[in-house]
Design an enzyme around this catalytic site. Sequence first.
Site, PDB file in Angstrom:
ATOM      1  N   THR A  81       0.717  -1.362  -0.153  1.00  0.00           N
ATOM      2  CA  THR A  81      -0.105   0.076  -0.046  1.00  0.00           C
ATOM      3  C   THR A  81       0.884   1.343  -0.109  1.00  0.00           C
ATOM      4  O   THR A  81       1.613   1.566   1.092  1.00  0.00           O
ATOM      5  CB  THR A  81      -1.038   0.141   1.085  1.00  0.00           C
ATOM      6  OG1 THR A  81      -1.828  -1.305   1.168  1.00  0.00           O
ATOM      7  CG2 THR A  81      -1.664   1.290   1.272  1.00  0.00           C
TER       8      THR A  81
ATOM      9  N   LYS B 125      -7.601   1.648  -3.053  1.00  0.00           N
ATOM     10  CA  LYS B 125      -7.297   1.265  -1.521  1.00  0.00           C
ATOM     11  C   LYS B 125      -7.434   2.666  -0.583  1.00  0.00           C
ATOM     12  O   LYS B 125      -7.664   2.484   0.542  1.00  0.00           O
ATOM     13  CB  LYS B 125      -5.770   1.071  -1.497  1.00  0.00           C
ATOM     14  CG  LYS B 125      -5.343   0.310  -0.050  1.00  0.00           C
ATOM     15  CD  LYS B 125      -5.844  -0.879   0.556  1.00  0.00           C
ATOM     16  CE  LYS B 125      -5.606  -1.114   1.861  1.00  0.00           C
ATOM     17  NZ  LYS B 125      -4.522  -1.783   2.097  1.00  0.00           N
TER      18      LYS B 125
ATOM     19  N   LYS C 160       0.043   5.487   8.314  1.00  0.00           N
ATOM     20  CA  LYS C 160       1.016   5.336   7.112  1.00  0.00           C
ATOM     21  C   LYS C 160       0.023   5.565   6.113  1.00  0.00           C
ATOM     22  O   LYS C 160       0.079   6.411   5.111  1.00  0.00           O
ATOM     23  CB  LYS C 160       1.734   4.153   6.674  1.00  0.00           C
ATOM     24  CG  LYS C 160       2.551   4.028   5.596  1.00  0.00           C
ATOM     25  CD  LYS C 160       2.808   2.718   5.020  1.00  0.00           C
ATOM     26  CE  LYS C 160       1.766   2.257   4.255  1.00  0.00           C
ATOM     27  NZ  LYS C 160       1.766   0.863   3.467  1.00  0.00           N
TER      28      LYS C 160
END
Lengths: 289, 289
Positions: free
Chosen positions: B97, B172, B240
Amino acid sequence: MARVGFIGLGVMGYPMAGHLARAGHEVTVYNRTPERAGKWCAEHGGRARPNPREAARDQDMVFCCVGNDDDLRAVTTGPQGAFGAMAPGAIFVDHTTASADIARELAAVAAQTGFGFIDAPVSGGEAGAQNGQLTVMAGGNDADFARARPVIDAYARACTLLGTAGAGQLAKMVNQIAIAGLVQGLAEAIHFGKRAGLDMDEVIGVISKGAAQSWQMDNRAATMSEGRFDFGFAVNWMRKDLAICLDEARRNGAHLPVAALVDQFYSQVQDMGGGRWDTSSLIALLEKK
Amino acid sequence: MARVGFIGLGVMGYPMAGHLARAGHEVTVYNRTPERAGKWCAEHGGRARPNPREAARDQDMVFCCVGNDDDLRAVTTGPQGAFGAMAPGAIFVDHTTASADIARELAAVAAQTGFGFIDAPVSGGEAGAQNGQLTVMAGGNDADFARARPVIDAYARACTLLGTAGAGQLAKMVNQIAIAGLVQGLAEAIHFGKRAGLDMDEVIGVISKGAAQSWQMDNRAATMSEGRFDFGFAVNWMRKDLAICLDEARRNGAHLPVAALVDQFYSQVQDMGGGRWDTSSLIALLEKK
């Protein structure tokens, strides 16, 4: 079959009272606008009375679904309110989404007179009321609940006693607080995806299979992407509910930072003219030029 | 069956590479900590290489699942990075990701050399990786995707091409933004209900049938009520991901007020020592004495 009164024939109450009549109960109604009560009687064959007290007289149970705490106080303990005519042993079931405070207050008044009180806010919206598929969250005592439940079943797919007086209202608040953050998260996600140039139908199709899934995603993402809000649960009503949540949180010490923020966002949607839009219209605020 | 390289045998990569081996592919691995690569080879019978470039040499496809943009840049275009050995016609599939920016950047570099690049972040967590039931959100071109997909299927229950380079990462982000608001709303709701003295198992049982329902409610409400967070997707990783979302939003102009606020709440959870707790630990912040 029971003799029942129904006070408040609004978007929810009108079809709920209709289900009671269809289930074979003898229904007497009261509505603030008498024309609407007349229309209901013409459709369902019940009787209308000129005030809540007369609608409550000689009933086994009295149901109520009005707008807010003030309306509820007026139709119960106000002049010509229903509580003045409730028979000992009868039960008053309140479907208004109101504060837990007023539920406890009215339950105490009812106990003094010797009749039962159940706070029983619902979820499922207008469609749920029409289809008789509401979810009822109840607060009260076991004996009253056991007697009221078979009658309530006329318009409920689920009806659960969650504690003593006020517990139904508190559970409804839990529901609304969860929805506030959830819908804002979904609004930001769809808004972001559109700005990023994604095909949101495809993206929602994929992520709705995983940890981001929600009833709101399954039922509102498409209309949110399209900017359609002319249906569903109105922003004005959500603000009323969130005011109750925030007020109760002030008392019980709960922290609701995002619910409070989303309430402010809804006030801005109202300023955009969206008071009657569905709660999913939070995205309209993000996309406002 | 294909000759494949796998770079990054972390919590996700280790079982993913295992599924590739079990599916019959010839797997060569690289991991920053060589002991873990050795363990993987002992278990699955593959070969380990001392750096990403050697792991990528002579492969049909190279898979990668590392921590963040910096790690990804190091193992691709850095010294001894995989891109230095990718054969023309091969495909590099990145499951990290990461930002959409780096996906577009690496896709451009790959195109110059004549190999394919697919950004393919996953959802489904550690359990999904172990069971081979991940959801893969892909960005890239049709031809590369068509070739990579049958291999990816070894550990995916769904794998969808959502657009050109970067689209997988952007999808995502949509997922993570939706989850941020949703989990905070759920945390506030449960926190409020506990303060109100409700039996939250019963209340969740009722409201999870309606408009407040979500995967998070179905799978996390009970542990949130109990204050258990020693599992799932860690707060450090969520921060993150949210940093990537907020950074991309700065570029595309999207407004993410609640995602930004929830990111701040997660920073406070980190300060409480909860960096490795599940994302549902937002409730711990509300309940902190």
